[in-house]
Design a protein around this motif. Sequence first.
Motif, short mmCIF file in Angstrom:
data_model
loop_
_atom_site.label_atom_id
_atom_site.label_comp_id
_atom_site.label_asym_id
_atom_site.label_seq_id
_atom_site.Cartn_x
_atom_site.Cartn_y
_atom_site.Cartn_z
N ILE A 21 0.84 -1.20 0.00
CA ILE A 21 0.00 0.00 0.00
C ILE A 21 0.87 1.25 0.00
CG2 ILE A 21 -1.72 1.33 1.31
CD1 ILE A 21 -2.87 -1.15 -0.02
N THR A 22 1.92 1.25 0.80
CA THR A 22 2.84 2.39 0.85
C THR A 22 3.48 2.62 -0.51
OG1 THR A 22 3.28 2.01 3.19
CG2 THR A 22 4.88 3.35 2.00
N LYS A 23 3.91 1.56 -1.17
CA LYS A 23 4.52 1.69 -2.50
C LYS A 23 3.52 2.27 -3.50
CE LYS A 23 8.48 -0.37 -1.55
NZ LYS A 23 9.75 0.31 -1.59
N LEU A 24 2.28 1.80 -3.45
CA LEU A 24 1.25 2.33 -4.34
C LEU A 24 1.00 3.81 -4.07
CD1 LEU A 24 -1.28 -0.64 -4.39
CD2 LEU A 24 0.16 0.13 -6.27
N LEU A 25 1.00 4.19 -2.79
CA LEU A 25 0.83 5.60 -2.44
C LEU A 25 1.95 6.45 -3.02
CD1 LEU A 25 -0.27 5.42 1.31
CD2 LEU A 25 -1.67 6.06 -0.65
N ARG A 26 3.18 5.95 -2.92
CA ARG A 26 4.35 6.69 -3.44
C ARG A 26 4.24 6.86 -4.96
NH1 ARG A 26 4.54 8.17 1.01
NH2 ARG A 26 5.93 7.46 2.64
N LEU A 27 3.81 5.81 -5.65
CA LEU A 27 3.64 5.91 -7.10
C LEU A 27 2.55 6.92 -7.45
CD1 LEU A 27 3.89 2.14 -8.08
CD2 LEU A 27 5.54 3.93 -8.63
N GLN A 28 1.47 6.93 -6.67
CA GLN A 28 0.39 7.87 -6.93
C GLN A 28 0.85 9.31 -6.66
OE1 GLN A 28 -3.20 7.45 -4.56
NE2 GLN A 28 -4.46 7.93 -6.34
N GLN A 29 1.67 9.49 -5.62
CA GLN A 29 2.19 10.83 -5.34
C GLN A 29 3.04 11.34 -6.50
OE1 GLN A 29 4.07 9.98 -1.52
NE2 GLN A 29 2.63 11.35 -0.48
#
Length: 198
Positions: A45-53
């Motif tokens: 989830i954290t990795k996906l958040l970083r990609l979205q940012q």
Amino acid sequence: LDLPDETYETRYVELSKSEAEVYEQLRKTGLAELSAGEVTAPLVITKLLRLQQVCGGFAQPDDAAAPVQIGSSKLDALRDIVTDVVLDEEQKLVIFARFLPEVHAIRTMLGEMEIQHVCIYGAVKQEARGEIVRRFQEDPEVKVFVAQIATAGLGITLHAASTAVFYSKDFNFANVEQARARIHRIGQRHPCTYIDLV
């Protein structure tokens, strides 16, 4: 309910070179960790958040306390929409974003364009929110409502606008549907348009 029609539009935004490089680096690192079995569900989830940012023009370096702006591709696309809807068509506009740095960047852009706007995000006190909504709904000078999707996507009426832009979304479909319903409600007399920046 006898509500006007809704139109859904997706506008694709190409990442700048710097944004694309950071995105690709994060993606490859994440895939390598996943292949090695080093990734837990919260880390995914954290990795996906970083990609979205990164897609919103921001990156969170490991040694930084807060995200830093690395590009403005989505912001430039949003500027075109604001120009079309607010300046050319003289209509009000609602903009939803997921991350606080995006909200601040959008507000800075609107300030540079000299467009009056109001904003609700997590730190805005509950007792102040009613007046913010009232100003957007009733003051003809206030043209844009900027909102953090999880904070202002529920229980308020923003039908002074008939166009909403989703600068970024979270992974909760109910939040997105509720945010769309802010402009598509009783009292809305114009067809509603939702623009997703992808």
